[in-house]
Design a protein around this motif. Structure first.
Motif, PDB file in Angstrom:
ATOM      1  N   TRP A  45       0.806  -1.229   0.000  1.00  0.00           N
ATOM      2  CA  TRP A  45       0.000   0.000   0.000  1.00  0.00           C
ATOM      3  C   TRP A  45       0.827   1.261   0.000  1.00  0.00           C
ATOM      4  O   TRP A  45       0.328   2.337  -0.303  1.00  0.00           O
ATOM      5  CB  TRP A  45      -0.973   0.012   1.182  1.00  0.00           C
TER       6      TRP A  45
ATOM      7  N   TRP C  19     -11.801   2.616   1.450  1.00  0.00           N
ATOM      8  CA  TRP C  19     -10.520   2.039   1.023  1.00  0.00           C
ATOM      9  C   TRP C  19     -10.216   2.273  -0.458  1.00  0.00           C
ATOM     10  O   TRP C  19      -9.132   1.917  -0.913  1.00  0.00           O
ATOM     11  CB  TRP C  19     -10.500   0.528   1.316  1.00  0.00           C
ATOM     12  N   PHE C  22      -6.887   3.579  -1.667  1.00  0.00           N
ATOM     13  CA  PHE C  22      -5.658   2.764  -1.754  1.00  0.00           C
ATOM     14  C   PHE C  22      -5.623   1.919  -3.024  1.00  0.00           C
ATOM     15  O   PHE C  22      -4.606   1.315  -3.340  1.00  0.00           O
ATOM     16  CB  PHE C  22      -5.544   1.836  -0.537  1.00  0.00           C
ATOM     17  N   HIS C  23      -6.753   1.879  -3.723  1.00  0.00           N
ATOM     18  CA  HIS C  23      -6.902   0.898  -4.793  1.00  0.00           C
ATOM     19  C   HIS C  23      -6.571   1.442  -6.176  1.00  0.00           C
ATOM     20  O   HIS C  23      -7.371   1.350  -7.104  1.00  0.00           O
ATOM     21  CB  HIS C  23      -8.321   0.324  -4.750  1.00  0.00           C
ATOM     22  N   ASN C  27      -1.629  -0.823  -7.350  1.00  0.00           N
ATOM     23  CA  ASN C  27      -1.719  -1.466  -6.033  1.00  0.00           C
ATOM     24  C   ASN C  27      -2.592  -2.724  -6.086  1.00  0.00           C
ATOM     25  O   ASN C  27      -2.313  -3.710  -5.396  1.00  0.00           O
ATOM     26  CB  ASN C  27      -2.290  -0.495  -4.996  1.00  0.00           C
ATOM     27  N   SER C  31      -1.619  -6.511  -5.247  1.00  0.00           N
ATOM     28  CA  SER C  31      -2.411  -7.297  -4.298  1.00  0.00           C
ATOM     29  C   SER C  31      -2.792  -8.658  -4.885  1.00  0.00           C
ATOM     30  O   SER C  31      -2.782  -9.673  -4.180  1.00  0.00           O
ATOM     31  CB  SER C  31      -3.665  -6.506  -3.908  1.00  0.00           C
TER      32      SER C  31
ATOM     33  N   SER D 100      -4.895   1.772   5.741  1.00  0.00           N
ATOM     34  CA  SER D 100      -4.485   0.531   5.087  1.00  0.00           C
ATOM     35  C   SER D 100      -3.711  -0.377   6.055  1.00  0.00           C
ATOM     36  O   SER D 100      -3.080  -1.336   5.648  1.00  0.00           O
ATOM     37  CB  SER D 100      -3.620   0.842   3.863  1.00  0.00           C
TER      38      SER D 100
END
Lengths: 106, 106, 106, 106
Positions: A45, C19, C22-23, C27, C31, D100
């Motif tokens: 992150w 969230w 953060f995406h 990223n 993940s 996060s």
């Protein structure tokens, strides 16, 4: 980079535990990918990874690289130098300088 | 394992191409995972991988490990030896011998 | 396979926690690779993986795939069908039947 | 998300080529990790990935997820919903909102 003592200690660690039986090349390749995923998780992150965790995960990747090289009878320095030869031809300085473009699009 | 010449040649290869600008720790961690995936591909369907391809992909994983270690200012042998200390405690010989069970289930 | 409820619950889960920030696609791609490594870990030393753990890790891979598709505005079924078209051409039945050989070596 | 037609076409594609013989769960888990690495490669040096390549690699990850789910007899929507239940407990909204941080450090 890696001195012979590190290699010797890895091999002794495995021998004492009789773990070579699990270390087929395919299993070691899986292990490298698994540990590479854990290393990547340090940067999932943000760029501000915990240095201790990074050291630990990078060490795991390397340890399995050493074991795979042993299992295949290859020398890590040799294959790195060999691959650099190939990469120098694929990425000539005058074309590749300052760009992250892949060789097939240079 | 890796002699200083391999490290020096990697660093010269990168410097000549001015590529250090792309080598943030996060990008290097991604690169290790990407190359680990290519190494794993050698063993995707069977255990009988092409030795030339394996050498080449393993070299790529290692090269990025060397670059990440440089970027972080850590010594590869040091972190491998450090991690072995931890692993010796997690996997005591009398419990871990001959089994691939994870330490938390030993 | 995946019904709309699963997608909606994933999006609600993320929205409630704020969230999405953060995406980034990058990223989410990390993940997916991280979770794929954890899934692979289930099969690291043998083929006899713990079914509960496999379900959980496969769900994580999928969840991030759904989030990446959302972020990019692509439909998962569409891209799967699209890619099958390409794969049918690369692997014609008469050549590819019963072999795991890569298309460029068929 | 994925409609039944996508799943059916994947299964037909594999059946026509008689490829189920290669699709042990362990091989499918490797394949997911390999394709996840190729997806990550789209984002190796920058965030500005080629959309066509991303669609193609994401489709590959998904296709192997579908095949693994079939092989294990699990339903993708079920396992995603199941895992969301677990994640809701690990990441309660009031603690996890806007951060996060991993659940074990919340």
């Amino acid at each position: 980079m890696l001195d012979p003592r590190a290699r010797d200690e890895i091999l002794a660690f495995v021998a004492e535990r009789d773990w070579a039986q699990f270390h087929s090349p395919g299993n070691l390749a899986k292990s490298i990918a698994i540990e590479a995923g854990e290393l990547l998780e340090c940067y999932q992150w943000d760029q501000d990874a915990d240095p201790e965790r990074v050291r630990s995960e990078l060490a795991d990747v390397l340890t399995y690289c050493v074991l795979l090289a042993e299992r295949l009878g290859v020398d890590l320095s040799d294959i790195v130098l060999e691959k650099l030869e190939v990469s120098r031809r694929k990425y000539p300085v005058d074309k590749a300088r300052g760009t992250s473009t892949r060789h097939d699009q240079l």
